[in-house]
Design a protein around this motif. Structure first.
Motif: not given
Ligand code: ADP
Ligand code: MG
Length: 233
Positions: A1-27
């Protein structure tokens, strides 16, 4: 039903970036009842919002019911969201000037269903959550547990394949939380796939599988013997 592979997500704040999801694998297979656990700020809502097509990952893949979710235009994304996904939030997100019936009927309006059928369907879902007698009441005339049950009826109204709940019991006392979890368990017993974000271990224990998120990664993913919520009421 759901399949995710090596998911990454960062939030950019000015010149900084917050790496929130660092390679999620999940189904998640059809019919599962999964909880996503983790401390505040661990990325639970970020992950759920990506699964709910409310947000997009930076990289990695997401497939929902066989459909790759990537670079969809807003119209197609909205259509998939309506067809596949139902949402339940901690703060209920009911429309304050519409009564319970009209709140439940609203997604059906957006599906182009005629008024008579909308009312019949919405009433049937209110009955399912035990609130038929409250159809004409405004949200501010309902208790927290009743509001969440209206929100659950609304999420079910469009008959989604997957329900996504972000801290659905976060604003409720224990007894009311267990009543809401009992309803979620009953809906899952009928075969519907449900993901519940929570940071409360007793709530997670009422699902069938617990996924633990820490520092942007899944550190544990365990099938559990489901505690029935009514045992606790
Ligand atoms: P959780 O639901 O587990 O509490 P979130 O997914 O909401 O965690 O947030 C994870 C991290 O990302 C937190 O540090 C939060 O402050 C940050 N964050 C969440 N949304 C945004 C945003 N839109 N912009 C910037 N930072 C965000
Ligand atoms: Mg959150």
């Amino acid at each position: 039903m759901i399949e995710i592979k090596d998911l990454h997500k960062s939030y950019k704040m000015g010149s900084n970036s917050l790496h929130v999801l660092k390679g999620i694998n999940f189904s998640v297979a059809e019919g599962e009842l999964v909880s996503i656990m983790g401390s505040s700020g661990s990325g639970k809502s970020t992950l759920l919002n990506i699964l709910g097509m409310l947000d997009e990952a930076d990289s990695g893949s997401y497939t929902l019911d066989g459909v790759p979710i990537k670079n969809l235009n807003e119209k197609i994304a909205a259509r998939y969201r309506n067809k596949f996904l139902g949402f339940i939030f901690q703060s209920f997100n009911l429309i304050s000037y519409k009564n319970a019936l009209d709140n439940v009927a609203l997604p059906l309006y957006y599906q182009g269903i005629k008024r008579g059928e909308r009312v019949d369907k919405a009433m049937a879902y209110l009955e399912k959550v035990g609130l038929a007698d409250w159809a004409g009441h405004l949200p501010n005339e309902l208790s927290g547990g009743q509001k969440q049950r209206v929100a659950i009826a609304r999420a079910l109204a469009s008959d989604p394949k997957v329900l996504l709940a972000d801290e659905p019991t976060g604003a409720l006392d224990s007894k009311t939380s267990y009543e809401v979890m009992n309803l979620i368990q009953e809906i899952n017993d009928e075969g519907r796939t449900i993901l519940v974000v929570t940071h409360e271990p007793d709530i997670a224990a009422m699902t069938k599988r617990i996924v633990n998120l820490k520092d942007g990664k899944i550190i544990q993913d365990t099938k559990v013997n489901q505690v029935r919520a009514l045992e606790n009421v």
